[in-house]
Design an enzyme around this catalytic site. Sequence first.
Site, short mmCIF file in Angstrom:
data_model
loop_
_atom_site.label_atom_id
_atom_site.label_comp_id
_atom_site.label_asym_id
_atom_site.label_seq_id
_atom_site.Cartn_x
_atom_site.Cartn_y
_atom_site.Cartn_z
N PRO A 174 32.19 -8.74 27.43
CA PRO A 174 33.06 -10.08 26.74
C PRO A 174 32.86 -11.38 27.61
O PRO A 174 33.13 -12.56 27.28
CB PRO A 174 34.19 -10.11 27.57
CG PRO A 174 34.37 -8.60 29.46
CD PRO A 174 33.07 -7.81 28.28
N TYR A 177 26.74 -20.31 21.91
CA TYR A 177 28.92 -19.61 22.27
C TYR A 177 29.24 -20.43 21.11
O TYR A 177 30.38 -19.83 20.78
CB TYR A 177 29.40 -21.29 23.70
CG TYR A 177 30.17 -20.75 24.52
CD1 TYR A 177 29.99 -19.61 25.37
CD2 TYR A 177 31.48 -20.63 23.54
CE1 TYR A 177 31.46 -18.97 25.79
CE2 TYR A 177 32.76 -20.23 24.10
CZ TYR A 177 33.05 -19.79 25.35
OH TYR A 177 33.64 -19.01 25.87
C1 PHB Z 1 39.45 -14.53 26.94
O1 PHB Z 1 40.49 -13.61 26.35
O2 PHB Z 1 40.34 -16.09 26.37
C2 PHB Z 1 38.30 -14.50 26.48
C3 PHB Z 1 37.79 -13.73 27.05
C4 PHB Z 1 36.25 -14.16 27.18
C5 PHB Z 1 35.76 -15.14 26.74
C6 PHB Z 1 35.91 -16.40 26.74
C7 PHB Z 1 37.33 -16.32 27.16
O3 PHB Z 1 34.49 -14.99 27.36
#
Ligand code: PHB
Length: 382
Positions: free
Chosen positions: A277, A370
């Site tokens: 993630p 990103y």
């Molecule tokens: C989020 O859930 O807001 C989130 C998850 C992973 C990321 C960035 C934001 O890399």
Amino acid sequence: MLGRLLDLHGIESVILEARDHAYVEQRVRAGVLEQGTADLLGEIGVGERMRREGLVHHGVELRFGGRGHRIAFDELTGGRGITVYGQQEVVKDLIAARREAGGELLFEAEAVSAHGIDSERPSLRFRHGGRERELRCDVIAACDGFHGVCRDALPPGALRLYERDYAFGWLGILARVAPSSDELIYCHHDRGFALHSMRSPELTRLYLQCDAGEDLEAWPDERIWDELELRFAREGWELGRGPIIEKLIAPVRSFVAEPMQHGRMFLAGDAVHIVPPTGAKGLNLAVADVRVLADALARWFATGDGAPLAAYSDTCLRRVWRKQYFSSWMTSMLHRQPDDRDGFQARVQRAQLENVCSSRAAATMLAENYVGLERPDQGTPA
Ligand code: PHB
């Protein structure tokens, strides 16, 4: 998303959703939309609420050694950015559009098995309303997630699997408190990675690296806040606390199955790839898959030209591996390596972060990936 794209192409589809309506609209999942994903939602007529309520960000902070460093997306990518808008909000908007268009969308319809994918008339068995039913179709889109049943319908050996398990997971919370920063913060700390994100001006989303297989019971609210505070510590900065309204542990994992198609089945999203993630890529990759799929299906149905459909997997996999690379790069740069006994890795990571924050080329690499690549074989056009 695929349903919406097909509706716009005039292609009939049936969506089988295992969960009920309320569940999918409330389930808190991802929340970062790449520029291209946000643009697409607008183009297909479901971007109105996102434009009103979504939070557009033009940078992120990398925090390490008790200091913050901003990566300015807009400046580095020719004005591009991300939109923070919860996945469940996207889902709500898509369901509303689907209903308005009159397309079939069955809730509590659990797919049981897929059949005949090597034939011209594949089918899905599913349970709905207490009965077992069968759906015959031209094409099955396997958008049923990592634990879905569609992958199982492929003949043995049809897929080649690539997997990486990490020795750590993410403990995530949703707290009813205003975000403590206007932008996301990716934080490297000797105690482990932490991430500050948000869902709205009233809701903060926070994560901390924990051990794989960690037990939520071991993390009362107080301990979570204390640990977050330690990791995010920076002079002149304070982490606001509030009631925790959701707590979860998410595995960190990489997975790709190749190819992403077989006969009349096309796999998309988590059914065929998982990224860690750290780069916020999962949702965006799934959207990119179905965009390619919808266009290829439209071409095939309209003209009989099956070439784009035959190339679906190859087209998608280039992007998938680019994002797999970016996500694993972010993950390895930011997480404490559990086997780093003498702190060598941590020092290399610190040097890597310093490089990203002082080299325009390295910062641009992060920013471009990103906010999202326009095409998988290109950088972001200036
Ligand atoms: C989020 O859930 O807001 C989130 C998850 C992973 C990321 C960035 C934001 O890399």
